[in-house]
Design a protein around this motif. Sequence first.
Motif, short mmCIF file in Angstrom:
data_model
loop_
_atom_site.label_atom_id
_atom_site.label_comp_id
_atom_site.label_asym_id
_atom_site.label_seq_id
_atom_site.Cartn_x
_atom_site.Cartn_y
_atom_site.Cartn_z
N LEU A 149 42.89 40.19 25.22
CA LEU A 149 42.10 40.66 24.09
C LEU A 149 40.69 40.07 24.12
N GLN A 150 40.59 38.80 24.51
CA GLN A 150 39.26 38.19 24.63
C GLN A 150 38.41 38.92 25.65
N SER A 151 39.02 39.34 26.75
CA SER A 151 38.28 40.02 27.81
C SER A 151 37.82 41.41 27.39
N ARG A 152 38.43 41.95 26.34
CA ARG A 152 38.10 43.30 25.87
C ARG A 152 37.18 43.28 24.65
N ALA A 153 36.77 42.12 24.21
CA ALA A 153 36.11 41.99 22.90
C ALA A 153 34.59 42.18 22.94
N LYS A 154 34.07 42.77 23.97
CA LYS A 154 32.63 43.01 24.06
C LYS A 154 32.27 44.33 23.37
N VAL A 155 31.52 44.23 22.27
CA VAL A 155 31.10 45.40 21.51
C VAL A 155 29.75 45.88 22.04
N PRO A 156 29.62 47.15 22.39
CA PRO A 156 28.33 47.65 22.89
C PRO A 156 27.24 47.56 21.83
N ASP A 157 26.02 47.32 22.26
CA ASP A 157 24.90 47.12 21.34
C ASP A 157 24.67 48.32 20.42
N HIS A 158 24.95 49.50 20.91
CA HIS A 158 24.66 50.68 20.09
C HIS A 158 25.49 50.70 18.81
N ALA A 159 26.68 50.08 18.85
CA ALA A 159 27.52 50.06 17.65
C ALA A 159 26.85 49.26 16.53
N PHE A 160 26.23 48.14 16.89
CA PHE A 160 25.52 47.35 15.89
C PHE A 160 24.30 48.11 15.35
N LYS A 161 23.62 48.84 16.24
CA LYS A 161 22.46 49.61 15.82
C LYS A 161 22.86 50.71 14.83
N VAL A 162 24.00 51.32 15.08
CA VAL A 162 24.48 52.36 14.17
C VAL A 162 24.78 51.76 12.80
N ILE A 163 25.43 50.61 12.78
CA ILE A 163 25.72 49.94 11.50
C ILE A 163 24.42 49.56 10.81
N ASP A 164 23.46 49.05 11.57
CA ASP A 164 22.18 48.62 10.98
C ASP A 164 21.38 49.79 10.41
N SER A 165 21.70 51.00 10.83
CA SER A 165 20.99 52.16 10.29
C SER A 165 21.41 52.46 8.86
N LEU A 166 22.52 51.87 8.42
CA LEU A 166 22.98 52.03 7.05
C LEU A 166 22.33 50.97 6.16
N PRO A 167 22.14 51.27 4.88
CA PRO A 167 21.63 50.23 3.98
C PRO A 167 22.64 49.10 3.82
N GLU A 168 22.17 47.89 3.64
CA GLU A 168 23.08 46.76 3.46
C GLU A 168 23.94 46.91 2.23
N THR A 169 23.51 47.75 1.30
CA THR A 169 24.27 47.99 0.08
C THR A 169 25.43 48.97 0.29
N ALA A 170 25.51 49.59 1.47
CA ALA A 170 26.63 50.49 1.74
C ALA A 170 27.93 49.71 1.67
N HIS A 171 28.97 50.35 1.15
CA HIS A 171 30.25 49.67 1.01
C HIS A 171 30.74 49.17 2.37
N PRO A 172 31.37 48.00 2.43
CA PRO A 172 31.86 47.47 3.71
C PRO A 172 32.76 48.45 4.46
N MET A 173 33.58 49.21 3.73
CA MET A 173 34.46 50.14 4.43
C MET A 173 33.67 51.30 5.03
N THR A 174 32.59 51.71 4.39
CA THR A 174 31.73 52.74 4.96
C THR A 174 31.11 52.24 6.25
N GLN A 175 30.62 51.01 6.23
CA GLN A 175 30.04 50.42 7.44
C GLN A 175 31.11 50.22 8.52
#
Length: 315
Positions: A149-175
Amino acid sequence: MVLFRGGTVLSKLYSRVVRQSSTSYHSVRWLQVQSAPQEDLRAQLQELIPEQQERLKKLKSEYGKVSVGDVTVDMVIGGMRGIKGMLWDTSLLDPDEGIRFRGHTIPECQNVLPAAIFGGEPLPEGMLWLLLTGKVPTMEQVSALAKELQSRAKVPDHAFKVIDSLPETAHPMTQFTTGIMALQVQSEFQKAYEKGIPKTKYWEPTYEDSLNLIAQLPIIASYIYRRIFKGGKIIPSSDSLDYAANFAHILGFNDPKMHELMRLYVTIHSDHEGGNVSAHTVRLVGSPLSDPYLAFAAGMNGLAGPLHGLANQVL
């Protein structure tokens, strides 16, 4: 649902479950200990899945015409409430003893599953092995799964960029569901299906997607938590920690007691029958061969409803 509902709710859960954990080892009614030397979960499933495929064929052949109950108008209007319409093996809610995982109660799981410290809480990696194989794993098998599981835990950068495109006020489940959908582009099942793969082999890329998703979910969840509540200050993962302890670490909790609490919390929340809204949604969306990312994201959208997981916010 605020991700893992913070320390207060976790503390309440810990206090409640610890009071129930005095069951002795000898209280376990059914126990199938993993005795095979194989440490690889995939290899174990390679042996077990054909057996289960034959089991289902036999079940359908011998009992396919047997009625399992009547359906009333109330059941239909009530959203299929009470209708027997699923088959699952992993867990069952008992009206007297609570949930059982592959036949084991929570106190029994605390007694038989491998732990990070002597007498400590079960490692979620052990619960994952138990749910998938029906067998209690050895510590060596759990350690090997933790490393995988540790070897598989690399999240691609684009996923963080997609989350960052949402307002911080968006509900955690939406993000959260947005982040999961961003991970979908790496689906091994989708790639294999497009190339052509025998139906009997569907489980193989499904396994790859599922383990990748399980490995990367804590990274996505902690990123959202710290984005909303900690000013976006991200904590790197630690390769020296197990799955749950690392999750606590990247959330910002480094007390060993919190690591133990997270091990317990993730373990007992790893499965919840097959008929609740989120679990049923995952199965339903997966039935037309939507990959695990699409199916899991759909389930999380069901979990976000105020009559399901979102209800935990009132605790």
